[in-house]
Design a protein around this motif. Structure first.
Motif, PDB file in Angstrom:
ATOM      1  N   ALA A  24      34.408  31.684  44.661  1.00  0.00           N
ATOM      2  CA  ALA A  24      33.976  30.600  43.780  1.00  0.00           C
ATOM      3  C   ALA A  24      34.049  29.298  44.573  1.00  0.00           C
ATOM      4  N   TYR A  25      33.232  28.343  44.188  1.00  0.00           N
ATOM      5  CA  TYR A  25      33.121  27.103  44.956  1.00  0.00           C
ATOM      6  C   TYR A  25      33.937  25.985  44.327  1.00  0.00           C
ATOM      7  N   ASP A  26      34.773  25.368  45.169  1.00  0.00           N
ATOM      8  CA  ASP A  26      35.434  24.116  44.818  1.00  0.00           C
ATOM      9  C   ASP A  26      34.639  23.019  45.519  1.00  0.00           C
ATOM     10  N   GLY A  27      33.713  22.402  44.810  1.00  0.00           N
ATOM     11  CA  GLY A  27      32.768  21.502  45.451  1.00  0.00           C
ATOM     12  C   GLY A  27      31.829  22.292  46.344  1.00  0.00           C
ATOM     13  N   GLU A  28      31.813  21.965  47.645  1.00  0.00           N
ATOM     14  CA  GLU A  28      30.959  22.671  48.600  1.00  0.00           C
ATOM     15  C   GLU A  28      31.703  23.793  49.313  1.00  0.00           C
ATOM     16  N   LEU A  29      32.976  23.973  48.986  1.00  0.00           N
ATOM     17  CA  LEU A  29      33.818  24.912  49.719  1.00  0.00           C
ATOM     18  C   LEU A  29      33.945  26.235  48.967  1.00  0.00           C
ATOM     19  N   PRO A  30      33.484  27.359  49.571  1.00  0.00           N
ATOM     20  CA  PRO A  30      33.673  28.662  48.916  1.00  0.00           C
ATOM     21  C   PRO A  30      35.120  29.125  49.078  1.00  0.00           C
ATOM     22  N   ILE A  31      35.730  29.550  47.983  1.00  0.00           N
ATOM     23  CA  ILE A  31      37.138  29.937  47.982  1.00  0.00           C
ATOM     24  C   ILE A  31      37.263  31.366  47.460  1.00  0.00           C
ATOM     25  N   PRO A  32      37.934  32.262  48.209  1.00  0.00           N
ATOM     26  CA  PRO A  32      38.227  33.580  47.634  1.00  0.00           C
ATOM     27  C   PRO A  32      39.170  33.423  46.440  1.00  0.00           C
ATOM     28  N   VAL A  33      38.807  34.005  45.311  1.00  0.00           N
ATOM     29  CA  VAL A  33      39.657  33.957  44.130  1.00  0.00           C
ATOM     30  C   VAL A  33      39.925  35.370  43.649  1.00  0.00           C
ATOM     31  N   ALA A  34      41.062  35.553  42.999  1.00  0.00           N
ATOM     32  CA  ALA A  34      41.447  36.856  42.457  1.00  0.00           C
ATOM     33  C   ALA A  34      41.987  36.633  41.054  1.00  0.00           C
ATOM     34  N   VAL A  35      41.255  37.119  40.062  1.00  0.00           N
ATOM     35  CA  VAL A  35      41.641  36.955  38.668  1.00  0.00           C
ATOM     36  C   VAL A  35      42.132  38.289  38.120  1.00  0.00           C
ATOM     37  N   HIS A  36      43.156  38.255  37.260  1.00  0.00           N
ATOM     38  CA  HIS A  36      43.686  39.487  36.711  1.00  0.00           C
ATOM     39  C   HIS A  36      43.971  39.346  35.220  1.00  0.00           C
ATOM     40  N   ALA A  37      44.127  40.489  34.573  1.00  0.00           N
ATOM     41  CA  ALA A  37      44.488  40.534  33.159  1.00  0.00           C
ATOM     42  C   ALA A  37      45.247  41.823  32.898  1.00  0.00           C
ATOM     43  N   THR A  38      46.109  41.812  31.886  1.00  0.00           N
ATOM     44  CA  THR A  38      46.852  43.012  31.516  1.00  0.00           C
ATOM     45  C   THR A  38      46.715  43.269  30.019  1.00  0.00           C
ATOM     46  N   THR A  39      46.871  44.528  29.643  1.00  0.00           N
ATOM     47  CA  THR A  39      46.892  44.910  28.238  1.00  0.00           C
ATOM     48  C   THR A  39      47.726  46.171  28.094  1.00  0.00           C
ATOM     49  N   GLN A  40      48.185  46.433  26.883  1.00  0.00           N
ATOM     50  CA  GLN A  40      48.975  47.624  26.601  1.00  0.00           C
ATOM     51  C   GLN A  40      48.334  48.390  25.438  1.00  0.00           C
ATOM     52  N   PRO A  41      47.557  49.410  25.736  1.00  0.00           N
ATOM     53  CA  PRO A  41      46.901  50.173  24.666  1.00  0.00           C
ATOM     54  C   PRO A  41      47.926  50.834  23.749  1.00  0.00           C
ATOM     55  N   ARG A  42      47.578  50.949  22.484  1.00  0.00           N
ATOM     56  CA  ARG A  42      48.454  51.610  21.527  1.00  0.00           C
ATOM     57  C   ARG A  42      48.060  53.073  21.370  1.00  0.00           C
TER      58      ARG A  42
END
Length: 222
Positions: free
Chosen positions: A204-222
């Motif tokens: 993803a870009y911060d202004g003109e600078l491309p930045i590697p990003v790592a997004v995560h999420a968790t859940t607990q199924p019932r």
């Protein structure tokens, strides 16, 4: 109030580039490259008087002497009015006013994710279909080169399964409000009582600078 900048950098995987800047009027901008929301954040701080008091107490004392930094360590840096005042390992715990200010900034780096301007998160309602979601009011430039989602199943503190899926898209684009990208991971194991962790990496870009990003999420199924 003095201008305050706090950043955390590392070259480990996923690389970190976390930057918080607080201006003299209490407005802030922030970039997060890892976490449950990544991208740009902005707003105004409610606790400005407390932060100003902590800055004043810190600058009345000499900054503590930094320990040698390991080449692969995450490094945190505090700057006041564009002058580097403190540089430490992200694992360091400091006493006194400098330690208080450092802890304040670490906490803000997490708390201010509640103020997205142009960011990404993961909707994990269906664990076999983790979905990238735009959050915020402004567009975010991203590189989508068949982004991969990894879905892990954890049970009793142990990793019991891991699966990967890809989105069939190649694009350099600006994503905005309402944008969603579903990534199918049909082999993901969804077990009752387990913790499901989904992770997606892209640029993803911060202004003109491309930045590697790592997004995560968790859940607990019932």
């Amino acid at each position: 109030m003095k201008q305050l900048r706090f950043d955390r950098r590392s070259v480990t995987s996923p690389p970190e580039r976390e930057v918080l800047e607080i201006e003299v009027d209490g407005s802030f901008t922030m970039w997060r490259s890892t976490g449950d929301r990544v991208g740009r954040f902005a707003g105004s701080l409610d606790e400005l008087d407390e932060i100003e008091a902590e800055i004043n107490r810190a600058i009345d004392r000499r900054p503590p002497r930094a320990e040698p930094l390991l080449p692969d360590s995450s490094v945190e840096r505090l700057m006041i009015d564009d002058e580097t005042m403190l540089q430490v390992s992200a694992d360091d715990e400091l006493d006194g006013p400098w330690g208080d200010l450092l802890q304040r900034c670490r906490g803000l780096l997490d708390d201010l994710r509640a103020h997205p301007l142009a960011a990404l998160s993961i909707d994990l309602t269906e664990p076999t279909r983790p979905t990238l979601v735009h959050v915020g009011t402004e567009g975010l430039h991203v590189e989508l080169i068949q982004p991969a989602a990894v879905v892990e199943t954890w049970l009793g503190g142990q990793l019991t399964a891991s699966a990967r899926g890809y989105a069939d898209v190649i694009a350099s684009t600006v994503v905005d409000e309402g944008w969603r990208l579903e990534i199918e991971v049909p082999d993901a194991v969804v077990a009752p009582g387990a913790t499901i962790l989904a992770q997606v990496g892209l640029d993803a870009y911060d202004g003109e600078l491309p930045i590697p990003v790592a997004v995560h999420a968790t859940t607990q199924p019932r």
